[in-house]
Scaffold this active site. Structure first.
Site, mmCIF file in Angstrom:
data_model
loop_
_atom_site.group_PDB
_atom_site.id
_atom_site.type_symbol
_atom_site.label_atom_id
_atom_site.label_comp_id
_atom_site.label_asym_id
_atom_site.label_seq_id
_atom_site.Cartn_x
_atom_site.Cartn_y
_atom_site.Cartn_z
ATOM 1 N N HIS A 159 36.169 22.499 66.427
ATOM 2 C CA HIS A 159 36.930 21.262 66.632
ATOM 3 C C HIS A 159 37.966 21.118 65.524
ATOM 4 C CE1 HIS A 159 33.767 19.853 63.865
ATOM 5 N NE2 HIS A 159 34.493 18.772 63.615
ATOM 6 N N TYR A 178 41.625 26.308 56.071
ATOM 7 C CA TYR A 178 42.347 25.725 57.206
ATOM 8 C C TYR A 178 42.413 24.209 57.121
ATOM 9 C CZ TYR A 178 40.735 30.341 58.509
ATOM 10 O OH TYR A 178 40.421 31.665 58.487
#
Length: 176
Positions: free
Chosen positions: A59, A147
């Site tokens: 997600h 990230y």
């Protein structure tokens, strides 16, 4: 079809959570560069700012700020999901199947949205985004997750590199 009530405020900032159908997958972190690329493509088509973002295995969380005269974040989410699925198909990086309605087997249909109410709410959600890899046990320190916009905040001097230390911080959120 169910009509969901969503906040729609032109020029507002929204916290969004988009999840894969397979919550055990690592598809998003494996393709984090393509996630960012697809977001940039959509930004050209339908402008928005991304003050904070984290891409996790299954997600992603982001803050999306819309232009002053626009309130349609759903169109941006839809275009992003379509672009990501198209990229997967093009690269042959993941078997993309479709159901009878033509929907790909990649994303959950819905997404979580929250209208940011004020500066404190904004700060809380930036923190939530940045702490999320630690919360999910993916890293021992926030700085170790590549990230995340956390690194941009560090480069700009907005957060120290050792922010949140190595210990977990209890942050609950209704979006997960």
């Amino acid at each position: 079809m169910v009509k969901y009530r969503r906040a729609r405020v032109a020029g507002a900032c929204y916290f969004l959570t988009l999840a894969l159908q397979n919550r055990g997958s690592d598809l998003l972190s494996r393709h984090a560069a393509q996630v960012r690329q697809c977001l940039r493509v959509v930004q050209v088509q339908l402008p928005f700012r991304l003050p904070a973002l984290v891409v996790l295995p299954d997600h992603l969380h982001l803050l999306m700020v819309l232009p002053p005269d626009e309130a349609d974040y759903s169109a941006r989410v839809r275009k992003f999901k379509i672009a990501f699925v198209a990229m997967l198909r093009q690269q042959g990086a993941h078997e993309v199947l479709t159901n009878a309605k033509g929907e790909a087997n990649v994303w959950q249909r819905r997404f979580w949205e929250h209208l940011i109410r004020d500066e404190q709410d904004y700060c809380n959600h930036v923190d939530y985004i940045h702490i999320n890899p630690l919360k999910h046990g993916l890293v021992a320190r926030v700085q170790d997750w590549p990230y995340s916009s956390f690194h941009h905040y560090v480069r700009r001097g907005l957060l120290p590199i050792d922010w949140a230390g190595g210990a977990g911080v209890e942050i609950e959120h209704a979006g997960e």
